[in-house]
Design an enzyme around this catalytic site. Structure first.
Site, PDB file in Angstrom:
ATOM      1  N   LYS A  62      43.274 -11.246  -0.970  1.00 50.95           N
ATOM      2  CA  LYS A  62      42.886 -10.608  -2.158  1.00 50.95           C
ATOM      3  C   LYS A  62      43.493 -11.624  -3.154  1.00 50.95           C
ATOM      4  O   LYS A  62      44.639 -11.280  -3.796  1.00 50.95           O
ATOM      5  CB  LYS A  62      43.328  -9.328  -2.067  1.00 50.95           C
ATOM      6  CG  LYS A  62      42.808  -8.599  -1.040  1.00 50.95           C
ATOM      7  CD  LYS A  62      43.280  -6.988  -1.010  1.00 50.95           C
ATOM      8  CE  LYS A  62      42.534  -6.131   0.335  1.00 50.95           C
ATOM      9  NZ  LYS A  62      42.965  -4.755   0.506  1.00 50.95           N
ATOM     10  N   ALA A  85      48.866  -1.615   4.975  1.00 52.52           N
ATOM     11  CA  ALA A  85      49.250  -1.971   6.131  1.00 52.52           C
ATOM     12  C   ALA A  85      49.970  -1.186   7.001  1.00 52.52           C
ATOM     13  O   ALA A  85      49.817  -0.996   8.251  1.00 52.52           O
ATOM     14  CB  ALA A  85      49.774  -3.461   6.038  1.00 52.52           C
ATOM     15  N   LYS A 135      41.120  -4.988  -7.830  1.00 54.19           N
ATOM     16  CA  LYS A 135      42.028  -3.697  -8.045  1.00 54.19           C
ATOM     17  C   LYS A 135      43.456  -3.874  -7.840  1.00 54.19           C
ATOM     18  O   LYS A 135      44.093  -2.921  -8.273  1.00 54.19           O
ATOM     19  CB  LYS A 135      41.651  -2.921  -6.438  1.00 54.19           C
ATOM     20  CG  LYS A 135      41.870  -3.716  -5.280  1.00 54.19           C
ATOM     21  CD  LYS A 135      43.253  -3.409  -4.816  1.00 54.19           C
ATOM     22  CE  LYS A 135      43.526  -4.306  -3.560  1.00 54.19           C
ATOM     23  NZ  LYS A 135      44.848  -3.880  -2.711  1.00 54.19           N
TER      24      LYS A 135
END
Length: 393
Positions: free
Chosen positions: A153, A186, A238
């Protein structure tokens, strides 16, 4: 062998889905008896969870080799032992995912060249700032028929403009690269709490279905979407919104303010994505990689956590200092992504169009106090880009 049938839903136009029947002879189109070999490039918190998911499936699927290689950036633990040795001995990443068994078919390998050798499916999951160097090391070292997927990301900003990590991988290694993003903390997936994710693919739906098979479990539901840029930008942007949410938490501004920040952040995510790539689908923002990832990252996750500490300290302690203290070697993505997005906005004259994104970066580098996260609303964009519901919202 009679073909097996599998039904998947693939997005078409807005509000529509198409049911597709795929045909598989169990050899993935590579000839009778062919087995795909998977390597995970990265072994942090999320990389270790990805290896666990994949390893549980390669044992069940005849079209995959059981063994899953995991490239580990070698470290010496406080005990004096090498991290790879401990992972292979205990079947546990004791530094980045303690207490979780990865699967006995996961093999940690500190040699990047050896880890990717013979693999025809590569899963990239490292901090995005390391990817250009990793790709340069892998040039000429991977098979020509390799399929890749990025769980990373972030983005690279070059003179010619922003470069998504999937494009970096494709361009430097000459291979196709899909992406997997979603509302994926995670540690929750590691203990098998139900979660969703989105695979973004370009053209080949059969490849997307292979990734769905490789990652999907009863507790981890994966959906394919033909929109690599949209899925990847959602996962990237995000983290900026999560930094903003952390500032709100650190200043005890409350849930109403946090909800407003999340909504405005999602709006800027969508507008920025569609300005960069006109092909981005509106529906992508309603997948797990979109609104769901914004929600979960703003409620939990490392970016929100460290941003909260930054705000509680009045911005007097740097993100680098807090990251080192709080994350035990893990890396933030939101601060560097905010800087990279700010560079794009500044270069293209878009700063006033994205006041939340701009303000997050200026707070992170100390040009504004954390309280400015709600003061930005006084800055009214001169153009009506973000209010044009027929184009971007």
């Amino acid at each position: 062998m009679a073909p097996a049938f599998e039904t998947v839903s693939a997005p078409q136009q807005e509000g529509e889905t198409e049911t597709v029947t795929s045909y598989s002879t169990g050899n993935d189109g590579q000839g009778v008896g062919f087995k795909s070999k998977v390597t995970v490039v990265g072994s942090g918190n999320w990389g270790s969870v990805a290896a666990k998911l994949i390893a549980s499936n390669t044992l069940k699927l005849n079209s995959f080799h059981d063994e899953v290689r995991m490239w580990v950036f070698e470290e010496t633990l406080q005990t004096g032992e090498k991290l790879t040795d401990v992972i292979n001995k205990t079947n546990e990443n004791v530094k980045y995912l303690p207490g979780i068994r990865l699967g006995k078919n996961v093999v940690a390998d500190p040699d990047l060249d050896n880890a990717v050798k013979d693999a025809n499916m590569l899963v990239f999951v490292t901090p995005h700032q390391f990817m250009e160097g990793i790709c340069k090391r892998l040039v000429g070292k991977v098979r020509g028929d390799v399929e890749a997927i990025s769980l990373i990301k972030g983005m690279e900003v070059k003179m010619e403009g922003p470069c998504m990590i999937s494009n970096l991988i494709s361009e430097q290694l000459g291979i196709n690269c899909s992406v997997l993003m979603g509302a994926n903390i995670a540690n929750e997936i590691a203990v098998e709490k139900f979660s969703e994710a989105t695979v973004g693919y370009r053209h080949n739906r059969e490849i997307a279905e292979q990734w769905v098979k490789l990652f999907g479990t009863p507790y981890f539901m994966v959906t394919p979407v033909q929109d690599v840029e949209g899925v990847e930008l959602c996962g990237t942007l995000k983290n900026i919104v999560a930094i903003a949410a952390g500032f709100v938490d650190g200043l005890d501004m409350g849930n109403n303010t946090k909800a407003a920040i999340m909504r405005i952040g999602l709006r800027e995510m969508k507008a920025f994505s569609k300005l960069l790539f006109s092909s981005v689908r509106d529906s992508t923002f309603f997948e797990s990689c979109g609104v769901a990832d914004v929600i979960t990252t703003c409620l939990g996750g490392r970016n929100r956590k460290v941003a909260e500490a930054f705000a509680r300290n009045g911005g007097k302690r740097s993100f680098d200092e807090l990251e080192a203290e709080m994350l035990q070697g893990q890396k933030l993505q939101g601060v560097s992504t905010a800087r990279e997005v700010y560079e794009v906005l500044s270069h293209r004259g878009w700063l006033e169009l994205f006041p939340l994104f701009s303000t997050v970066h200026e707070i992170c580098i100390g040009h504004l106090p954390p309280s400015a996260i709600v003061e930005y609303s006084e800055k009214k964009p001169k153009l009506s880009l973000l209010e044009d519901s027929t184009r971007y919202i």
